[in-house]
Design a protein around this motif. Structure first.
Motif, PDB file in Angstrom:
ATOM      1  N   GLN A  16       0.830  -1.204   0.000  1.00  0.00           N
ATOM      2  CA  GLN A  16       0.000   0.000   0.000  1.00  0.00           C
ATOM      3  C   GLN A  16       0.865   1.254   0.000  1.00  0.00           C
ATOM      4  O   GLN A  16       0.599   2.210  -0.723  1.00  0.00           O
ATOM      5  CB  GLN A  16      -0.937   0.011   1.207  1.00  0.00           C
ATOM      6  CG  GLN A  16      -2.076  -0.971   1.109  1.00  0.00           C
ATOM      7  CD  GLN A  16      -2.914  -1.006   2.387  1.00  0.00           C
ATOM      8  OE1 GLN A  16      -2.459  -0.617   3.463  1.00  0.00           O
ATOM      9  NE2 GLN A  16      -4.145  -1.481   2.269  1.00  0.00           N
ATOM     10  N   ALA A  17       1.907   1.245   0.819  1.00  0.00           N
ATOM     11  CA  ALA A  17       2.805   2.396   0.892  1.00  0.00           C
ATOM     12  C   ALA A  17       3.512   2.608  -0.441  1.00  0.00           C
ATOM     13  O   ALA A  17       3.664   3.745  -0.900  1.00  0.00           O
ATOM     14  CB  ALA A  17       3.822   2.213   2.016  1.00  0.00           C
ATOM     15  N   GLN A  18       3.933   1.525  -1.074  1.00  0.00           N
ATOM     16  CA  GLN A  18       4.620   1.629  -2.360  1.00  0.00           C
ATOM     17  C   GLN A  18       3.674   2.189  -3.429  1.00  0.00           C
ATOM     18  O   GLN A  18       4.060   3.035  -4.222  1.00  0.00           O
ATOM     19  CB  GLN A  18       5.162   0.265  -2.775  1.00  0.00           C
ATOM     20  CG  GLN A  18       6.019   0.328  -4.027  1.00  0.00           C
ATOM     21  CD  GLN A  18       6.623  -1.024  -4.361  1.00  0.00           C
ATOM     22  OE1 GLN A  18       6.091  -2.063  -4.019  1.00  0.00           O
ATOM     23  NE2 GLN A  18       7.757  -0.993  -5.035  1.00  0.00           N
ATOM     24  N   LYS A  19       2.432   1.731  -3.435  1.00  0.00           N
ATOM     25  CA  LYS A  19       1.464   2.239  -4.410  1.00  0.00           C
ATOM     26  C   LYS A  19       1.201   3.721  -4.179  1.00  0.00           C
ATOM     27  O   LYS A  19       1.151   4.506  -5.120  1.00  0.00           O
ATOM     28  CB  LYS A  19       0.153   1.458  -4.341  1.00  0.00           C
ATOM     29  CG  LYS A  19      -0.852   1.986  -5.372  1.00  0.00           C
ATOM     30  CD  LYS A  19      -2.115   1.206  -5.425  1.00  0.00           C
ATOM     31  CE  LYS A  19      -3.110   1.695  -6.438  1.00  0.00           C
ATOM     32  NZ  LYS A  19      -2.999   3.008  -6.980  1.00  0.00           N
ATOM     33  N   MET A  20       1.053   4.114  -2.921  1.00  0.00           N
ATOM     34  CA  MET A  20       0.829   5.530  -2.620  1.00  0.00           C
ATOM     35  C   MET A  20       2.021   6.376  -3.047  1.00  0.00           C
ATOM     36  O   MET A  20       1.854   7.479  -3.557  1.00  0.00           O
ATOM     37  CB  MET A  20       0.536   5.722  -1.133  1.00  0.00           C
ATOM     38  CG  MET A  20      -0.832   5.291  -0.729  1.00  0.00           C
ATOM     39  SD  MET A  20      -1.100   5.689   1.004  1.00  0.00           S
ATOM     40  CE  MET A  20      -2.446   4.596   1.385  1.00  0.00           C
ATOM     41  N   GLN A  21       3.214   5.835  -2.847  1.00  0.00           N
ATOM     42  CA  GLN A  21       4.419   6.555  -3.254  1.00  0.00           C
ATOM     43  C   GLN A  21       4.447   6.709  -4.777  1.00  0.00           C
ATOM     44  O   GLN A  21       4.786   7.781  -5.285  1.00  0.00           O
ATOM     45  CB  GLN A  21       5.664   5.806  -2.764  1.00  0.00           C
ATOM     46  CG  GLN A  21       6.947   6.574  -2.950  1.00  0.00           C
ATOM     47  CD  GLN A  21       8.128   5.842  -2.338  1.00  0.00           C
ATOM     48  OE1 GLN A  21       8.099   4.641  -2.148  1.00  0.00           O
ATOM     49  NE2 GLN A  21       9.171   6.584  -2.040  1.00  0.00           N
ATOM     50  N   GLN A  22       4.061   5.672  -5.504  1.00  0.00           N
ATOM     51  CA  GLN A  22       4.005   5.755  -6.965  1.00  0.00           C
ATOM     52  C   GLN A  22       2.944   6.757  -7.415  1.00  0.00           C
ATOM     53  O   GLN A  22       3.172   7.548  -8.337  1.00  0.00           O
ATOM     54  CB  GLN A  22       3.715   4.373  -7.561  1.00  0.00           C
ATOM     55  CG  GLN A  22       4.862   3.402  -7.426  1.00  0.00           C
ATOM     56  CD  GLN A  22       4.467   1.973  -7.784  1.00  0.00           C
ATOM     57  OE1 GLN A  22       3.286   1.665  -7.947  1.00  0.00           O
ATOM     58  NE2 GLN A  22       5.456   1.098  -7.901  1.00  0.00           N
ATOM     59  N   ASP A  23       1.790   6.734  -6.757  1.00  0.00           N
ATOM     60  CA  ASP A  23       0.723   7.686  -7.084  1.00  0.00           C
ATOM     61  C   ASP A  23       1.177   9.118  -6.821  1.00  0.00           C
ATOM     62  O   ASP A  23       0.887  10.028  -7.599  1.00  0.00           O
ATOM     63  CB  ASP A  23      -0.538   7.391  -6.275  1.00  0.00           C
ATOM     64  CG  ASP A  23      -1.223   6.086  -6.688  1.00  0.00           C
ATOM     65  OD1 ASP A  23      -0.870   5.526  -7.747  1.00  0.00           O
ATOM     66  OD2 ASP A  23      -2.108   5.633  -5.931  1.00  0.00           O
ATOM     67  N   LEU A  24       1.896   9.321  -5.723  1.00  0.00           N
ATOM     68  CA  LEU A  24       2.402  10.644  -5.380  1.00  0.00           C
ATOM     69  C   LEU A  24       3.407  11.115  -6.428  1.00  0.00           C
ATOM     70  O   LEU A  24       3.353  12.258  -6.884  1.00  0.00           O
ATOM     71  CB  LEU A  24       3.052  10.620  -3.990  1.00  0.00           C
ATOM     72  CG  LEU A  24       3.611  11.937  -3.465  1.00  0.00           C
ATOM     73  CD1 LEU A  24       2.517  12.993  -3.356  1.00  0.00           C
ATOM     74  CD2 LEU A  24       4.273  11.729  -2.109  1.00  0.00           C
ATOM     75  N   ALA A  25       4.323  10.246  -6.843  1.00  0.00           N
ATOM     76  CA  ALA A  25       5.306  10.602  -7.864  1.00  0.00           C
ATOM     77  C   ALA A  25       4.615  10.946  -9.179  1.00  0.00           C
ATOM     78  O   ALA A  25       4.986  11.919  -9.853  1.00  0.00           O
ATOM     79  CB  ALA A  25       6.307   9.462  -8.053  1.00  0.00           C
ATOM     80  N   ALA A  26       3.591  10.194  -9.557  1.00  0.00           N
ATOM     81  CA  ALA A  26       2.851  10.468 -10.792  1.00  0.00           C
ATOM     82  C   ALA A  26       2.141  11.819 -10.704  1.00  0.00           C
ATOM     83  O   ALA A  26       2.143  12.595 -11.667  1.00  0.00           O
ATOM     84  CB  ALA A  26       1.853   9.351 -11.068  1.00  0.00           C
ATOM     85  N   ALA A  27       1.554  12.112  -9.552  1.00  0.00           N
ATOM     86  CA  ALA A  27       0.872  13.398  -9.371  1.00  0.00           C
ATOM     87  C   ALA A  27       1.866  14.553  -9.433  1.00  0.00           C
ATOM     88  O   ALA A  27       1.586  15.596 -10.023  1.00  0.00           O
ATOM     89  CB  ALA A  27       0.115  13.417  -8.038  1.00  0.00           C
ATOM     90  N   GLN A  28       3.055  14.368  -8.856  1.00  0.00           N
ATOM     91  CA  GLN A  28       4.076  15.417  -8.896  1.00  0.00           C
ATOM     92  C   GLN A  28       4.554  15.656 -10.326  1.00  0.00           C
ATOM     93  O   GLN A  28       4.777  16.795 -10.725  1.00  0.00           O
ATOM     94  CB  GLN A  28       5.242  15.056  -7.977  1.00  0.00           C
ATOM     95  CG  GLN A  28       4.883  15.179  -6.514  1.00  0.00           C
ATOM     96  CD  GLN A  28       5.962  14.642  -5.590  1.00  0.00           C
ATOM     97  OE1 GLN A  28       6.679  13.699  -5.914  1.00  0.00           O
ATOM     98  NE2 GLN A  28       6.071  15.241  -4.421  1.00  0.00           N
ATOM     99  N   GLU A  29       4.704  14.580 -11.116  1.00  0.00           N
ATOM    100  CA  GLU A  29       5.090  14.734 -12.519  1.00  0.00           C
ATOM    101  C   GLU A  29       4.018  15.497 -13.292  1.00  0.00           C
ATOM    102  O   GLU A  29       4.326  16.359 -14.111  1.00  0.00           O
ATOM    103  CB  GLU A  29       5.318  13.368 -13.163  1.00  0.00           C
ATOM    104  CG  GLU A  29       6.595  12.693 -12.741  1.00  0.00           C
ATOM    105  CD  GLU A  29       6.770  11.319 -13.361  1.00  0.00           C
ATOM    106  OE1 GLU A  29       6.261  11.106 -14.490  1.00  0.00           O
ATOM    107  OE2 GLU A  29       7.401  10.460 -12.742  1.00  0.00           O
ATOM    108  N   GLU A  30       2.759  15.162 -13.018  1.00  0.00           N
ATOM    109  CA  GLU A  30       1.660  15.853 -13.691  1.00  0.00           C
ATOM    110  C   GLU A  30       1.659  17.339 -13.333  1.00  0.00           C
ATOM    111  O   GLU A  30       1.456  18.197 -14.191  1.00  0.00           O
ATOM    112  CB  GLU A  30       0.330  15.215 -13.310  1.00  0.00           C
ATOM    113  CG  GLU A  30      -0.849  15.825 -14.042  1.00  0.00           C
ATOM    114  CD  GLU A  30      -2.182  15.193 -13.686  1.00  0.00           C
ATOM    115  OE1 GLU A  30      -3.208  15.818 -14.003  1.00  0.00           O
ATOM    116  OE2 GLU A  30      -2.194  14.100 -13.103  1.00  0.00           O
ATOM    117  N   LEU A  31       1.920  17.656 -12.070  1.00  0.00           N
ATOM    118  CA  LEU A  31       1.989  19.058 -11.645  1.00  0.00           C
ATOM    119  C   LEU A  31       3.107  19.795 -12.376  1.00  0.00           C
ATOM    120  O   LEU A  31       2.949  20.951 -12.765  1.00  0.00           O
ATOM    121  CB  LEU A  31       2.211  19.155 -10.136  1.00  0.00           C
ATOM    122  CG  LEU A  31       1.000  18.877  -9.258  1.00  0.00           C
ATOM    123  CD1 LEU A  31       1.411  18.802  -7.799  1.00  0.00           C
ATOM    124  CD2 LEU A  31      -0.065  19.946  -9.454  1.00  0.00           C
ATOM    125  N   ALA A  32       4.243  19.139 -12.551  1.00  0.00           N
ATOM    126  CA  ALA A  32       5.382  19.780 -13.218  1.00  0.00           C
ATOM    127  C   ALA A  32       5.068  20.080 -14.685  1.00  0.00           C
ATOM    128  O   ALA A  32       5.630  21.015 -15.260  1.00  0.00           O
ATOM    129  CB  ALA A  32       6.621  18.891 -13.106  1.00  0.00           C
TER     130      ALA A  32
END
Length: 111
Positions: A16-32
Motif C-alpha cells: 500500500q505504501a509503495q502504491k501511494m508513493q508511486q501515485d504521489l510521484a505520478a501526481a508530482q510529474e503531472e503538476l510539473a
C-alpha cells in the motif's frame, strides 16, 4: 486494529505504501507539466507557472509600460506571479491533498 486481534500484514502495508508513493510521484510529474496562469492589472500582466511553481512565462501588455513609472509595472509583475503561484498551490492541494491524507493514515510511516 485488525479484526480478530491479529497483527497487520506487513507485506500488505508495504505494498500500500509503495502504491501511494508511486501515485504521489505520478501526481508530482503531472503538476510539473501542468501550467496555470495568474494576472494583474485587469490582464495587463500575465504570468504562467507550472503546477509545481516554476515560472514559465510572462506577458506584459504594452499599455502597462510607462518609462516614467517602472514601479507600477514591477508591482503588476509581482502580483501576477503571486496570483499564478496561488493557483499552482490550489492545483497542488487538489492533486496531492488526497494522497497526503492517505499516507498520513498509514501506521508506522513518518508522514
Amino acid at each position: 486494529m485488525i479484526p480478530g486481534g491479529g497483527q497487520p500484514n506487513m507485506q500488505q502495508l508495504l505494498q500500500q505504501a509503495q502504491k501511494m508513493q508511486q501515485d504521489l510521484a505520478a501526481a508530482q510529474e503531472e503538476l510539473a507539466r501542468t501550467e496555470v496562469e495568474g494576472q494583474a492589472g485587469g490582464g495587463l500582466v500575465k504570468a504562467t507557472v507550472t503546477g509545481s511553481g516554476e515560472l514559465r512565462g510572462l506577458v506584459i501588455d504594452p499599455k502597462a509600460v510607462d518609462p516614467e513609472d517602472t514601479e507600477t509595472l514591477a508591482d503588476l509583475v509581482v502580483a501576477a506571479v503571486q496570483a499564478a503561484n496561488e493557483n499552482a498551490q490550489q492545483l497542488q492541494q487538489q492533486k496531492l491533498g488526497p494522497l497526503a491524507q492517505g499516507l498520513g493514515g498509514m501506521p508506522g510511516l513518518p508522514f
